[in-house]
Design a protein around this motif. Structure first.
Motif, PDB file in Angstrom:
ATOM      1  N   PRO A 162      19.942  37.161 -18.479  1.00 33.80           N
ATOM      2  CA  PRO A 162      18.725  37.662 -19.111  1.00 33.80           C
ATOM      3  C   PRO A 162      18.144  38.891 -18.414  1.00 33.80           C
ATOM      4  O   PRO A 162      17.573  39.753 -19.073  1.00 33.80           O
ATOM      5  CB  PRO A 162      17.760  36.473 -19.016  1.00 33.80           C
ATOM      6  N   VAL A 163      18.310  38.990 -17.097  1.00 31.43           N
ATOM      7  CA  VAL A 163      17.714  40.125 -16.383  1.00 31.43           C
ATOM      8  C   VAL A 163      18.386  41.433 -16.813  1.00 31.43           C
ATOM      9  O   VAL A 163      17.717  42.429 -17.083  1.00 31.43           O
ATOM     10  CB  VAL A 163      17.827  39.923 -14.850  1.00 31.43           C
ATOM     11  N   VAL A 164      19.706  41.401 -16.911  1.00 37.20           N
ATOM     12  CA  VAL A 164      20.445  42.587 -17.343  1.00 37.20           C
ATOM     13  C   VAL A 164      20.138  42.879 -18.813  1.00 37.20           C
ATOM     14  O   VAL A 164      19.903  44.026 -19.209  1.00 37.20           O
ATOM     15  CB  VAL A 164      21.977  42.394 -17.156  1.00 37.20           C
ATOM     16  N   MET A 165      20.129  41.822 -19.587  1.00 38.22           N
ATOM     17  CA  MET A 165      19.900  41.953 -21.023  1.00 38.22           C
ATOM     18  C   MET A 165      18.516  42.555 -21.298  1.00 38.22           C
ATOM     19  O   MET A 165      18.364  43.480 -22.097  1.00 38.22           O
ATOM     20  CB  MET A 165      20.078  40.558 -21.635  1.00 38.22           C
ATOM     21  N   ILE A 166      17.520  42.050 -20.621  1.00 32.66           N
ATOM     22  CA  ILE A 166      16.146  42.546 -20.837  1.00 32.66           C
ATOM     23  C   ILE A 166      16.081  44.034 -20.515  1.00 32.66           C
ATOM     24  O   ILE A 166      15.530  44.838 -21.268  1.00 32.66           O
ATOM     25  CB  ILE A 166      15.126  41.757 -19.973  1.00 32.66           C
ATOM     26  N   GLU A 167      16.676  44.405 -19.392  1.00 34.07           N
ATOM     27  CA  GLU A 167      16.630  45.816 -18.984  1.00 34.07           C
ATOM     28  C   GLU A 167      17.394  46.691 -19.990  1.00 34.07           C
ATOM     29  O   GLU A 167      16.952  47.789 -20.333  1.00 34.07           O
ATOM     30  CB  GLU A 167      17.212  45.956 -17.568  1.00 34.07           C
ATOM     31  N   ALA A 168      18.520  46.193 -20.472  1.00 37.97           N
ATOM     32  CA  ALA A 168      19.304  46.977 -21.437  1.00 37.97           C
ATOM     33  C   ALA A 168      18.487  47.236 -22.703  1.00 37.97           C
ATOM     34  O   ALA A 168      18.403  48.362 -23.196  1.00 37.97           O
ATOM     35  CB  ALA A 168      20.600  46.247 -21.774  1.00 37.97           C
ATOM     36  N   TYR A 169      17.860  46.198 -23.220  1.00 40.76           N
ATOM     37  CA  TYR A 169      17.063  46.376 -24.448  1.00 40.76           C
ATOM     38  C   TYR A 169      15.855  47.265 -24.189  1.00 40.76           C
ATOM     39  O   TYR A 169      15.439  48.024 -25.063  1.00 40.76           O
ATOM     40  CB  TYR A 169      16.619  45.017 -25.007  1.00 40.76           C
ATOM     41  N   ARG A 170      15.280  47.151 -23.001  1.00 35.81           N
ATOM     42  CA  ARG A 170      14.117  47.989 -22.683  1.00 35.81           C
ATOM     43  C   ARG A 170      14.511  49.478 -22.742  1.00 35.81           C
ATOM     44  O   ARG A 170      13.826  50.298 -23.326  1.00 35.81           O
ATOM     45  CB  ARG A 170      13.598  47.633 -21.289  1.00 35.81           C
ATOM     46  N   GLN A 171      15.658  49.767 -22.118  1.00 34.78           N
ATOM     47  CA  GLN A 171      16.129  51.160 -22.117  1.00 34.78           C
ATOM     48  C   GLN A 171      16.469  51.619 -23.534  1.00 34.78           C
ATOM     49  O   GLN A 171      16.142  52.730 -23.935  1.00 34.78           O
ATOM     50  CB  GLN A 171      17.363  51.302 -21.219  1.00 34.78           C
ATOM     51  N   LEU A 172      17.125  50.743 -24.257  1.00 36.36           N
ATOM     52  CA  LEU A 172      17.525  51.083 -25.620  1.00 36.36           C
ATOM     53  C   LEU A 172      16.288  51.355 -26.488  1.00 36.36           C
ATOM     54  O   LEU A 172      16.259  52.293 -27.292  1.00 36.36           O
ATOM     55  CB  LEU A 172      18.334  49.915 -26.188  1.00 36.36           C
ATOM     56  N   ALA A 173      15.271  50.535 -26.288  1.00 30.98           N
ATOM     57  CA  ALA A 173      14.037  50.679 -27.069  1.00 30.98           C
ATOM     58  C   ALA A 173      13.385  52.028 -26.781  1.00 30.98           C
ATOM     59  O   ALA A 173      12.795  52.645 -27.672  1.00 30.98           O
ATOM     60  CB  ALA A 173      13.079  49.547 -26.729  1.00 30.98           C
ATOM     61  N   GLU A 174      13.502  52.473 -25.539  1.00 29.92           N
ATOM     62  CA  GLU A 174      12.905  53.764 -25.173  1.00 29.92           C
ATOM     63  C   GLU A 174      13.697  54.926 -25.738  1.00 29.92           C
ATOM     64  O   GLU A 174      13.136  55.960 -26.087  1.00 29.92           O
ATOM     65  CB  GLU A 174      12.882  53.909 -23.645  1.00 29.92           C
ATOM     66  N   GLN A 175      14.998  54.750 -25.790  1.00 24.73           N
ATOM     67  CA  GLN A 175      15.861  55.888 -26.123  1.00 24.73           C
ATOM     68  C   GLN A 175      16.187  56.032 -27.601  1.00 24.73           C
ATOM     69  O   GLN A 175      16.860  56.981 -27.988  1.00 24.73           O
ATOM     70  CB  GLN A 175      17.167  55.791 -25.313  1.00 24.73           C
ATOM     71  N   SER A 176      15.774  55.083 -28.411  1.00 26.09           N
ATOM     72  CA  SER A 176      16.106  55.199 -29.826  1.00 26.09           C
ATOM     73  C   SER A 176      15.062  54.490 -30.669  1.00 26.09           C
ATOM     74  O   SER A 176      14.226  53.759 -30.145  1.00 26.09           O
ATOM     75  CB  SER A 176      17.475  54.580 -30.102  1.00 26.09           C
ATOM     76  N   ASP A 177      15.130  54.701 -31.968  1.00 30.04           N
ATOM     77  CA  ASP A 177      14.234  53.957 -32.854  1.00 30.04           C
ATOM     78  C   ASP A 177      15.021  53.023 -33.774  1.00 30.04           C
ATOM     79  O   ASP A 177      14.541  52.610 -34.815  1.00 30.04           O
ATOM     80  CB  ASP A 177      13.325  54.912 -33.650  1.00 30.04           C
ATOM     81  N   TYR A 178      16.244  52.681 -33.371  1.00 26.12           N
ATOM     82  CA  TYR A 178      17.006  51.720 -34.163  1.00 26.12           C
ATOM     83  C   TYR A 178      16.352  50.348 -34.092  1.00 26.12           C
ATOM     84  O   TYR A 178      15.852  49.952 -33.040  1.00 26.12           O
ATOM     85  CB  TYR A 178      18.436  51.595 -33.626  1.00 26.12           C
ATOM     86  N   PRO A 179      16.392  49.609 -35.192  1.00 30.62           N
ATOM     87  CA  PRO A 179      15.966  48.218 -35.099  1.00 30.62           C
ATOM     88  C   PRO A 179      16.914  47.453 -34.167  1.00 30.62           C
ATOM     89  O   PRO A 179      18.109  47.754 -34.118  1.00 30.62           O
ATOM     90  CB  PRO A 179      16.073  47.705 -36.541  1.00 30.62           C
ATOM     91  N   LEU A 180      16.379  46.495 -33.446  1.00 30.32           N
ATOM     92  CA  LEU A 180      17.182  45.801 -32.441  1.00 30.32           C
ATOM     93  C   LEU A 180      17.352  44.323 -32.757  1.00 30.32           C
ATOM     94  O   LEU A 180      16.408  43.625 -33.111  1.00 30.32           O
ATOM     95  CB  LEU A 180      16.532  45.963 -31.060  1.00 30.32           C
ATOM     96  N   HIS A 181      18.588  43.899 -32.597  1.00 25.09           N
ATOM     97  CA  HIS A 181      18.955  42.486 -32.762  1.00 25.09           C
ATOM     98  C   HIS A 181      19.041  41.913 -31.349  1.00 25.09           C
ATOM     99  O   HIS A 181      19.872  42.351 -30.555  1.00 25.09           O
ATOM    100  CB  HIS A 181      20.312  42.429 -33.495  1.00 25.09           C
ATOM    101  N   LEU A 182      18.176  40.963 -31.025  1.00 30.71           N
ATOM    102  CA  LEU A 182      18.169  40.410 -29.667  1.00 30.71           C
ATOM    103  C   LEU A 182      19.109  39.223 -29.544  1.00 30.71           C
ATOM    104  O   LEU A 182      19.178  38.378 -30.437  1.00 30.71           O
ATOM    105  CB  LEU A 182      16.764  39.925 -29.282  1.00 30.71           C
ATOM    106  N   GLY A 183      19.788  39.166 -28.419  1.00 35.18           N
ATOM    107  CA  GLY A 183      20.633  38.015 -28.146  1.00 35.18           C
ATOM    108  C   GLY A 183      21.027  37.963 -26.686  1.00 35.18           C
ATOM    109  O   GLY A 183      21.280  38.995 -26.076  1.00 35.18           O
ATOM    110  N   VAL A 184      21.010  36.752 -26.133  1.00 36.06           N
ATOM    111  CA  VAL A 184      21.621  36.524 -24.826  1.00 36.06           C
ATOM    112  C   VAL A 184      22.964  35.917 -25.167  1.00 36.06           C
ATOM    113  O   VAL A 184      23.024  34.864 -25.796  1.00 36.06           O
ATOM    114  CB  VAL A 184      20.806  35.528 -23.970  1.00 36.06           C
ATOM    115  N   THR A 185      24.040  36.589 -24.791  1.00 36.87           N
ATOM    116  CA  THR A 185      25.338  36.102 -25.215  1.00 36.87           C
ATOM    117  C   THR A 185      25.806  34.977 -24.295  1.00 36.87           C
ATOM    118  O   THR A 185      25.398  34.909 -23.138  1.00 36.87           O
ATOM    119  CB  THR A 185      26.346  37.269 -25.249  1.00 36.87           C
ATOM    120  N   GLU A 186      26.629  34.093 -24.829  1.00 38.54           N
ATOM    121  CA  GLU A 186      27.137  32.964 -24.036  1.00 38.54           C
ATOM    122  C   GLU A 186      26.030  32.347 -23.190  1.00 38.54           C
ATOM    123  O   GLU A 186      26.174  32.148 -21.992  1.00 38.54           O
ATOM    124  CB  GLU A 186      28.290  33.430 -23.118  1.00 38.54           C
TER     125      GLU A 186
END
Ligand code: SF4
Length: 371
Positions: free
Chosen positions: A190-214
């Motif tokens: 979750p720590v990596v995942m949260i940071e990845a989505y945070r960065q993605l949210a800043e860098q784009s305006d694409y809608p985001l599908h959230l998921g913690v895999t496995e």
């Protein structure tokens, strides 16, 4: 009654572009949707549709089906047509199935750029086919199948690597004028995942599908997903969610819905406020809470029911709820809308609560609450 949406939202939603997954809008301020994935062989149309029906009944809004073989691809058209909720085809390795899924009328297609070889060469054709059919695409980057080039560059699946992979892939589609895209960047941590989505949210305006895999078995996966989604959604990040559990998919949906309800992002239905019990309890709180929960299962109106073990916090909480019981001395004081309406022997608590809940529900339905 309890307000359907809290007076103060948890956060301003991030401004994202809106796409349509069939009738379900994702992004652009649309309600956060809950999705899951079937576990049947997709080529077994009957079993897959049966599971989709169960998922629909549990509140799932979008369903994804795997498509690893030609037989699965051949089944997509029937499944997409007969499913009550939009169907997304999940494609790994084989670009030809992307075309098949688009042709079959799937509501969207998920592609994993990390494992579709020669994918980049075919983006132009995929973008054209998707555009012609109005089919959105999810770029689903996964830590476990990250592009080899990026693995080499970053050494492992860091947040930066996940984000770069997703945005690079999106840019290839954009070069061909295709922007009907949502993105996921999943990781099991979750720590990596949260940071990845945070960065993605800043860098784009694409809608985001959230998921913690496995995310793991039900208990661990539920907690990981709740923590990760909570951290992101409380910052307004996330447009659709999928909880991954090593458990039946309907369980994923239940957890997803509960997460959204806990954050006030989805209208609350039945909510049981029960105390943890302690040395003061004069009744078996666990049993009582379980029986009340079971008795009220499937209730379609937002109802808050307090089940309290003693009279310390009992009456206070019971008063705050639509309905409640505070136990003591082998009896239960039944509260409705803050008033003690009766005191019943312990053996009658459950049935009295259920009776009263039904009355309130009927009243709410008449008043049009929760419809
Ligand atoms: Fe203990 Fe009573 Fe509080 Fe329940 S309501 S935790 S029994 S003090």
């Amino acid at each position: 009654g309890v307000p359907e949406v809290p007076a103060r939202p948890i956060a301003e939603r991030r401004v994202s572009r809106r796409i349509q997954v069939g009738p379900v809008a994702v992004g652009g301020g649309a309600p956060v949707s809950v999705q899951s994935m079937t576990t049947t062989r997709t080529s077994d149309v009957g079993a897959t549709l049966q599971q989709i029906a169960e998922l629909t009944a549990s509140g799932c809004q979008i369903v994804r089906v795997a498509c690893p073989t030609q037989d699965d691809a051949d089944a997509l058209a029937t499944i997409a047509r007969k499913s009550q909720i939009p169907v997304i085809a999940d494609i790994h390795f084989q670009p030809k199935y992307v075309f098949a899924a688009i042709e079959a009328g799937c509501a969207a297609v998920r592609v994993n750029p990390g494992n579709i070889k020669q994918f980049d060469d075919r983006i132009k054709e995929i973008a054209q086919a998707a555009k012609d059919h109005g089919t959105p695409i999810r770029i689903g980057v996964n830590a476990g199948s990250l592009d080899r080039r990026l693995l080499q560059k970053y050494g492992k699946a860091t947040p930066e690597a996940l984000v770069e992979s997703a945005l690079w892939e999106a840019s290839l589609f954009e070069e061909h004028g295709f922007r009907d895209i949502k993105i996921s960047v999943k990781h099991n941590d979750p720590v990596v995942m949260i940071e990845a989505y945070r960065q993605l949210a800043e860098q784009s305006d694409y809608p985001l599908h959230l998921g913690v895999t496995e995310a793991g078995p039900a208990f661990q996966g539920t907690i990981k997903s709740a923590v990760a989604f909570g951290a992101l959604l409380s910052r307004g990040i996330g447009d659709t969610i999928r909880v991954s559990l090593s458990a039946p998919p309907a369980e994923e949906v239940k957890v997803g819905i509960q997460i959204l309800q806990s954050l006030g992002l989805k209208e609350r239905r039945l909510e049981i406020v029960s105390c943890p019990s302690c040395g003061r309890a004069q009744v078996d709180v666990y049993k009582l809470a379980e029986e009340v929960t079971a008795g009220l299962d499937g209730m379609e109106v937002p109802l808050r029911v307090a089940v309290m073990g003693c009279v310390v916090n009992g009456p206070g909480e019971a008063r705050e709820a639509d309905l409640g019981v505070a136990s003591g001395n082998g009896k239960g004081q039944i509260f409705v809308k803050g008033e003690v309406i009766k005191t019943v022997p312990e053996s009658k608590i459950v049935e009295t609560l259920i009776e009263e809940a039904m009355k309130i529900a009927e009243q709410m339905e008449q008043d049009g609450v929760g419809s």
